[in-house]
Every structure is written in structure tokens, then in C-alpha cells.
Scaffold this active site. Structure first.
Site, short mmCIF file in Angstrom:
data_model
loop_
_atom_site.label_atom_id
_atom_site.label_comp_id
_atom_site.label_asym_id
_atom_site.label_seq_id
_atom_site.Cartn_x
_atom_site.Cartn_y
_atom_site.Cartn_z
N ASN A 140 -18.37 -6.06 14.05
CA ASN A 140 -18.13 -5.75 15.47
C ASN A 140 -17.10 -4.63 15.58
O ASN A 140 -17.45 -3.47 15.62
CB ASN A 140 -17.66 -7.01 16.19
CG ASN A 140 -17.15 -6.70 17.59
OD1 ASN A 140 -17.80 -5.96 18.33
ND2 ASN A 140 -16.00 -7.22 17.95
N GLU A 141 -15.81 -5.01 15.58
CA GLU A 141 -14.77 -3.97 15.61
C GLU A 141 -14.08 -3.98 14.26
O GLU A 141 -13.01 -4.57 14.10
CB GLU A 141 -13.79 -4.25 16.74
CG GLU A 141 -14.36 -3.81 18.06
CD GLU A 141 -13.45 -4.04 19.25
OE1 GLU A 141 -12.39 -4.70 19.08
OE2 GLU A 141 -13.80 -3.57 20.33
#
Ligand code: AHR
Length: 651
Positions: free
Chosen positions: A379-380
Site C-alpha cells: 500500500n504505502e
């Protein structure tokens, strides 16, 4: 005389509204530049702000399975969350969360009620928010599907009834009688509500002895996807999503997909499929329990129902890097082993019914494969700790499923050394993959950066997976006001201009329940009964309804204006965003566009204006028309506005 005339002129000028400089836009629909992505605008759905549990998920009861527990700070009282005991204060009993001989191993906790003095009442209060209507919202004359698992461990004697009641336990529906035996058994009934109320669901035990209870559920009969094993979704919210015309659906997070702090918090897709009572609940990064009533099967079904490409996000063997990481990432060897889970997910989505995971999908009610063209791994995430794991996992996916586009994360910020390093790694190692950028920036940043993607090399394509314009906090939240929406609109004109590069873009977060949120701003607000659309929602909706297939060369002379012109075979779309504080007369010169009338859709209002539950339509799109003759159209752009013109083209 001359002096008097000058004075008069000055007075006249002062009396005029703020200066309005004319603007001119010119385009030739025959002169196209880049081909546009056909999946440009979509949705990012994450269970933040009770978007799923207490939101899109049709379940009206909270903590229906008594599993509620903070993963990092567990306390016994958390198991009681959402429930009230002994509402009429007439009985005496011990209500104890128990785990011996549970419903199944994924659903380990249930409530054992040992009654000394009857009647004893157990009531679920739903998602009771203090700020707005809440509890269990019921409407007079409407039906509600109820189910519960119960067991009489041996010594209970007496009757048990269930009803929808008011919050003092006075009945609001007929009552349903239950007689549990020695084994876990499911009881079902459809109630009709006799009132419109913020109610609760009350189990009345008229006898003494012990009773075990688990998986109590109440859902409106009118719901979307009632046939899905999870039970279905709130129809008004599904229709709100559908109206955005999304071309893809990214799920289930965000940070939720990665898990935070400890490995037990990682989102494991296998926990979220199968019969709903067999799904292993998990504590949410955002501070509440996820029932997984919306699990991976339901996400795929929702994407299909919306006509959107499903875009699942799986973790990359790392916990959310933006939070304090208390446990080590998977080793490279463990990462390889975990890769099988990802392959299993792809089999679940696309394998035929004779495969292990495709078979589960078929059993769940979808024998045909789902579409699956995109998969985000991480995701991040950033740094080599991520890219080394991404390399292993994406290679495993590509080896078996070369047709799937893998999505690689570029980190959580727009600028600086971190994304620079990410991009340098990605360009040298994963240039053929789609790159997931995330940034939440102040509104004006978006205006200053409309040239961002003009400068990107065209070798590697971009997925703008999370973004929003952030205004200063007022009253504890960042507002969804017109100005933020217009800054996003201005930026979206640049996204369209660069949509050969930017393949996909979605606002974040998508939804928030009033009174129960963790993050602002959000695209869609809702409470127990109503949905509130923001100016930002309308911008997304207006843009998604008018995506061309080619960008058209164009020029615009004027101040504080942003624009893009695109076309399909038979339509020309002109989008103009005005951040000017006064109105702007605009002349459009559009070569070869036939005489006639363009449809216009316009969003405008006071700069910092917001919609509210009490005034939901302060900012809403207004449709109109604009005549074109001899290839020239004249109009006036209001201050702080976005206008989309749709001109029919000769074929
Ligand atoms: O959209 C809210 C959060 O913002 C997401 O979970 C995360 O990816 C980002 O930090």
C-alpha cells in the site's frame, strides 16, 4: 466638466462587481493528442470511518459476535461493546464472554448468560452515534431479517423471545420465540417494524439457568446483495457509489490491507471468505472491529455490480511503515511462502470451480470467474525492504498470471527524497508495472502542481491511488468545501491531459459515518439513514461522467482558469475550472463543431461553502445549455466554479 466626467466614471467602475476579465478557449476536435485511459476514475474503498461496519455493510447490530477486542490493549469489557444488559432492570444474571466449545474456531467468543432472576434482557444498541441518529434505525412497516445462533448448555428452563424494541425495551415489532437445544443452532425470523425509531434488538430470557448466544444479526430486508454470504449492503450507499460511474474498485485498504504495529493485524483475505459466521474478525487499524461481513467475495461482487475493475490490495510482507512497527517483516524466504496466498487469491477470483479456491468461490454463489486484471502488492511502502519483497511477490504473480498488471507502491508522499528513491528503484526494476502514488496536500498545492505529470517520462505509468485536497482544520475536521473540490477539479484537468500516463485515479477516503469517523475530509458522509454528498463528490461524478477517449489540443487565455478538452466519437467535452473571485466571460471557439446547443453541468457557490445534513444541496451541480453557432459559443463562468460542456460532434 472633464473632472466631473472622470469622477462619474470612477464611481461607475466602483459600483461594478469585481473586475471580470474575458477569457478565450480554442480547440479543434480534429487535432487530438494522447489516447485516454478507459479506466481513469474509480473508487478506493477502505473500512475507515465505519465505511464498512456501520456503513456500507447492511448489518445493523454492532459486535454481533462478541469478538470485539483491541488488539494492542485488550480489556474484557470490550467484548460487551454495543450491547446493553438488563434494560428493564428486573432480572439478575451473570453475562460472561466465554470461549469453551465455540461456534467454530474462527469465531471463538460467545456470551454465556447465567440467569438467577428473570426476566433478563440482552439488547444490541447498533451503531449508536451521539451526534446524529443512530442505534438500530427502523422504519414503520419495513421488514428486517434477523438471525442468531444459540445453545442451551443444559440447565436453562423458560421461554426466550426476541423483538425490535425502543431503547427502553418496549416492543416495536412482533416477538419471535426461540427454544435452543444442547447444540449450537441458528434461528431466523423476519420482523416488521411498527414504528420509525432509533431502536434496538432485544432478547428477553424469561427463565433461569444458562444460555449461550453468538452471531446475532439484523438487516433490512431491502438491501443490495442479500443473496451474498456476507448478507448484503446498504442500498442507498451502493447507489451513491454507482452514481460515480466507477471504472475500478480498489479494496480493502489502505493501511487496513497492510495491518499495523503487529503481524496479527495483517489483513488476511482468507479470513474474509466462506460462511459469514466462519470469518475470523480482526481489529481495525482505525480503532474498531472488522466483522468481514464485507469480505473479498463481496468486494469482487460489488465491483462486478458497479461495472468496475476489481483492484485488490495485498500486503507485501511488511506492516504499515508509516506506523510504529513492533514486529519484523517477513523474511525473504517467508515472503516466498506467503506468495502462495496471493496465488490462491487469484485462483479464488479467476480459477474454475474444479480448483480449490475457485471451488470456494463457486460454493459462495459465483461459479463464473470474476474479472481480475490488476493487483496491488503493498500500500504505502517504500525503501529496499519493500522493493525486495515486491520483486519476489510480483515475479510469482507474473510467472503464473502474466496478464495481470502488478501495482507497485511509491510511498505516502508527493515530494522529496522518498518518492525520488522509489521512482529510481521502480524505473530500474519494475518499469513495466503501474506505480501507486499517494498524496494528501493542502488545496493550493494542487493548483501549483497541475504541471506535475507533464514532466514525467512516459516509460512507466501511474495509478494515483489516494489523494485529496486538504483545507485547514475547523471544529476538529478538515472540511469538504467548494474550494477543495475546485482545486481537485483543476488538478483533474491535468490528470486527463496526462491520461496516457495516469491510468487511474481515486479520491481518498471514500466514506465516513457522521459521529464515528477517524479521518477527514471524506468524499461521502452518511448517518444511520441519510447520505450527504460533498462538493468533492460532485466533482468526481461530473468528471467520471464525461471521460473522452482522446485529449484534444486546446488553448485557454484567461486568469485563474484550468481546463482540458477531450472527445469521443460523437461528443466533445470541455471542462473549465475557475478559481477567480469574479465571474469570467468566456468565448469558446471550437472548429467544426456543428451549430446547436451544448449541455452544461456546473458546480458553483461561495468559496468555503460546504453541504450539511441540514442543508445537503447548498453545493450541487446544475444543468443548463449553451448555444454554439459558426463554431463560437459565449458564456459566463461564475466565480469559483467548474463547468463541463458537452458538445455533440458531427459523425
Ligand atoms: O485514506 C486513508 C489512509 O491514508 C489510507 O489507509 C492510507 O493508505 C493512507 O495513509
Amino acid at each position: 466638466m472633464r473632472k466631473a466626467f472622470s469622477l462619474l466614471l470612477i464611481l461607475c467602475l466602483l459600483a461594478l462587481p469585481a473586475a471580470s476579465f474575458a477569457a478565450a478557449l480554442a480547440a479543434d476536435p480534429a487535432a487530438t493528442t494522447v489516447e485516454m485511459s478507459d479506466v481513469l476514475y474509480g473508487l478506493f474503498f477502505e473500512d475507515i470511518n465505519h465505511a464498512a461496519d456501520g456503513g456500507l455493510y447492511a448489518e445493523l447490530l454492532q459486535n454481533r459476535s462478541f469478538e470485539n477486542q483491541d488488539l494492542l490493549d485488550p480489556k474484557p469489557h470490550q467484548r460487551y461493546n454495543g450491547w446493553q444488559f438488563n434494560l428493564k432492570n428486573k432480572g439478575k444474571a451473570a453475562a460472561v464472554p466465554a470461549t469453551e466449545a465455540p461456534l467454530n474456531e474462527n469465531n471463538p467468543t460467545y456470551m454465556r448468560i447465567t440467569i438467577e432472576k428473570a426476566p433478563y434482557l440482552l439488547s444490541n444498541m447498533g451503531y449508536a452515534s451521539t451526534a446524529f441518529s443512530g442505534g438500530v434505525p427502523v422504519e414503520e412497516g419495513m421488514q428486517y431479517d434477523f438471525s442468531v445462533w444459540m445453545r442451551n448448555p443444559g440447565d436453562y428452563t423458560g421461554g426466550i423471545t426476541v423483538a425490535i424494541t425502543d431503547r427502553s425495551a418496549n416492543p416495536l415489532s412482533e416477538s419471535f420465540t426461540i427454544a435452543p437445544a444442547g447444540e449450537w443452532q441458528k434461528f431466523e425470523h423476519t420482523f416488521t417494524s411498527q414504528a420509525t425509531a432509533d431502536a434496538c434488538l432485544t432478547v428477553t430470557m424469561e427463565g433461569t439457568g444458562s444460555i449461550d448466544i453468538d452471531m446475532a444479526s439484523l438487516m433490512p430486508r431491502e438491501r443490495f446483495g442479500a443473496e451474498w454470504p456476507g448478507g448484503g449492503l446498504r442500498t442507498d450507499l451502493v447507489e451513491t457509489l454507482r452514481a460515480l460511474n466507477p471504472r475500478f474498485l480498489r479494496f480493502p485498504g489502505g493501511c487496513v490491507a497492510e495491518g499495523s504495529y503487529v503481524r496479527a493485524n495483517v489483513y488476511n483475505w482468507k479470513d474474509t471468505v466462506g460462511p459469514v459466521e466462519q470469518r475470523r474478525e480482526n481489529f481495525n487499524t482505525w480503532g474498531y472491529m472488522q466483522s468481514y461481513g464485507i469480505g473479498f467475495f463481496e468486494y469482487f461482487c460489488l465491483a462486478e455490480a458497479l461495472g468496475a475493475e476489481p483492484l485488490p490490495v495485498v500486503h507485501a510482507g511488511l506492516l504499515c511503515q508509516a506506523r510504529e512497527v513492533r514486529e519484523a517483516p517477513l523474511t525473504l524466504e517467508e515472503t516466498r511462502a506467503y506468495g502462495q496466498d496471493i496465488l490462491d487469491l487469484i485462483e479464488f477470483a479467476t480459477g474454475d470451480a474444479t480448483t480449490e479456491w475457485g471451488g470456494l468461490r463457486a460454493q459462495m454463489g459465483h461459479p463464473e470467474p470474476f474479472r481480475l486484471n490488476y493487483l496491488a502488492i503493498g500500500n504505502e511502502n517504500w525503501d529496499n525492504i519493500y522493493f525486495d519483497r515486491y520483486a519476489i511477490l510480483s515475479e510469482m504473480v507474473k510467472a503464473s498470471y502474466p496478464e495481470i498488471t502488478c501495482i507497485v507502491a511509491a510511498g505516502p508522499v508527493a515530494e522529496g527524497a522518498l518518492p525520488q528513491h522509489s521512482w529510481q528503484q521502480i524505473r530500474s526494476r519494475f518499469a513495466e508495472d503501474l506505480v501507486d502514488e499517494h498524496y494528501y496536500m493542502e488545496s493550493d498545492w494542487f493548483l501549483r502542481n497541475t504541471g506535475r505529470y507533464d514532466r514525467y517520462p512516459r516509460t512507466t505509468q501511474v495509478f494515483l491511488g489516494e489523494y485529496a485536497a486538504h483545507e485547514p482544520v475547523i471544529g476538529g475536521r478538515r472540511p469538504n468545501n467548494l474550494y477543495s473540490a475546485l482545486c481537485e477539479a483543476a488538478y483533474m484537468t491535468a490528470i486527463e491531459r496526462n491520461s496516457d500516463l495516469v491510468q487511474m485515479a481515486c479520491y481518498a477516503p471514500l466514506m465516513a459515518r457522521e459521529g464515528m469517523f477517524q479521518w477527514t475530509p471524506d468524499l461521502i458522509w452518511f448517518n444511520a439513514r441519510e447520505v450527504l454528498l460533498t462538493p468533492n463528490y460532485y466533482v468526481q461524478q461530473m468528471f467520471a461522467a464525461t471521460v473522452g477517449n482522446h485529449v484534444v489540443e486546446s488553448t485557454l487565455e484567461g486568469e485563474n482558469l484550468y481546463h482540458v478538452v477531450t472527445r469521443t466519437e460523437d461528443k466533445l467535452y470541455v471542462k473549465v475550472v475557475s478559481l477567480s473571485e469574479s465571474e469570467t466571460p468566456l468565448t469558446l471557439t471550437l472548429a467544426g463543431v456543428p451549430d446547436g446547443t451544448a449541455e452544461t453541468v456546473q458546480l458553483t457557490g461561495e468559496k468555503r461553502m460546504q453541504n450539511a445534513f441540514t442543508a445537503p444541496d447548498r453545493i450541487a451541480p446544475v444543468t443548463g445549455g449553451c448555444t454554439i453557432s459558426g463554431g463560437v459559443a459565449e458564456c459566463v463562468l461564475p466565480a469559483y466554479s467548474v463547468t463541463i460542456f458537452t458538445f455533440p460532434l458531427a459523425q
